[in-house]
Motif scaffolding. Structure first.
Motif: not given
Length: 318
Positions: A161-184
């Motif tokens: 998630r930190d790597a996603a924030r560093e890349l800086g694209y909101p659409s990417i961060m939102r997608e990664i957050d959902v994948l994180w929610t599912i996996d956790m």
């Protein structure tokens, strides 16, 4: 039910709207929860574009609606999945590269209890993991990612998630957050690797391309309702692969499945691994993937802190 659940995923891969809608209609009354679970898996296994979050939101809306006869949200989900571009890079990565069965010489061994399953220093591995994501070093990323994920699932996602924030694209961060929610949502031993692999392949592709403009967005408000395909249909032959009873009786194998389903992807988005050999996965299917999800006994406060990216001696700036 098993044949119909196999059908929906295979119909989606083939952009076969008729049979995807038919399968969803067949499942929605008795197996609605499993239908949503299967469609969310499809977003990660078979789809190129950022569709896990939209499907996740549609499932939430369907659950909030609570009407077993309602077809709107399921119809929107099926239409989105059928029409989105297909690509199995995440599945290849999950099965072949997100693997640390054999130890690699990537960094010095650690001292004490903050180590990975092969004895690597955890803090050093965490730093290397983020670098491999942002440099799109897929082989090394897969090894280090699996080393960390086996024992420190929270830390794995903190770095991702930190790597996603560093890349800086909101659409990417939102997608990664959902994948994180599912996996956790489950203990690591009960989860699938596909959501972690999907997140890593998304981030590495964005890092390598230098932008996220190649992802397409879809209007879920334009859709064919699944009720249109209510009449009985014979299940098509492409349903019966090695994961079905009929397919097994015909002697079909996992190797056959890999070839046929890659060839069936429609619309196809060419990927990094389309021509790669699945030999490593096939070897692991026979002899085991070598994972170990038994995190050593570490003081709970230390483990909780590490999973947030904070190491005992100092704040770890991911």
């Amino acid at each position: 039910m098993f044949e119909v659940s196999s059908l929906i995923q295979k119909a989606i891969r083939r952009k076969d709207m008729e049979y995807a809608c038919y399968a969803a209609r067949e499942m929605m009354f008795k197996y609605r929860s499993y239908l949503w679970k299967r469609m969310i898996v499809v977003t990660a296994e078979d789809c190129f574009d950022l569709v896990t979050r939209p499907i996740f939101i549609l499932r939430q809306r369907d659950e909030e609606c609570g009407n077993i006869n309602e077809t709107k949200h399921i119809s929107q989900a099926v239409n989105l999945l059928v029409n989105t571009r297909k690509n199995r890079d995440a599945d290849f990565f999950a099965c072949n590269l997100l693997n640390s069965k054999n130890k690699w010489n990537v960094c010095p061994d650690g001292e004490g209890y903050l180590v990975t399953r092969h004895g690597h220093d955890l803090k050093t591995m965490a730093t290397l993991f983020k670098k491999t994501i942002l440099n799109a070093e897929d082989e090394l990323c897969g090894y280090i990612g699996n080393e960390i994920r086996n024992w420190y699932l929270g830390l794995f996602w903190t770095i991702v998630r930190d790597a996603a924030r560093e890349l800086g694209y909101p659409s990417i961060m939102r997608e990664i957050d959902v994948l994180w929610t599912i996996d956790m949502s489950k203990p690591v031993k009960d989860t699938t690797f596909i959501y972690a692999a999907k997140a890593l392949t998304i981030l590495m592709r964005v890092a390598k391309e230098g932008n996220a403009d190649f992802y397409q967005m879809f209007d879920v408000h334009k859709y064919v309702d699944i009720s249109v395909f209510d009449n009985y249909r014979n299940i098509p032959e492409y349903t019966f692969d090695c994961h079905t009873i009929k397919g097994k009786q015909r002697g079909l194998t996992d190797a056959d499945f890999i070839v046929s389903e890659q060839a069936a992807l429609n619309p196809l988005q060419r990927g990094w691994y389309d021509e790669r050999d699945w030999g490593r996965d096939q070897e692991c299917v026979k002899n085991g993937y070598g994972n170990d999800f038994s995190t050593p006994k570490i003081p709970k406060d230390v483990l909780d802190s590490v999973n947030r990216g904070v190491f005992p001696t100092s704040m770890f700036d991911l």
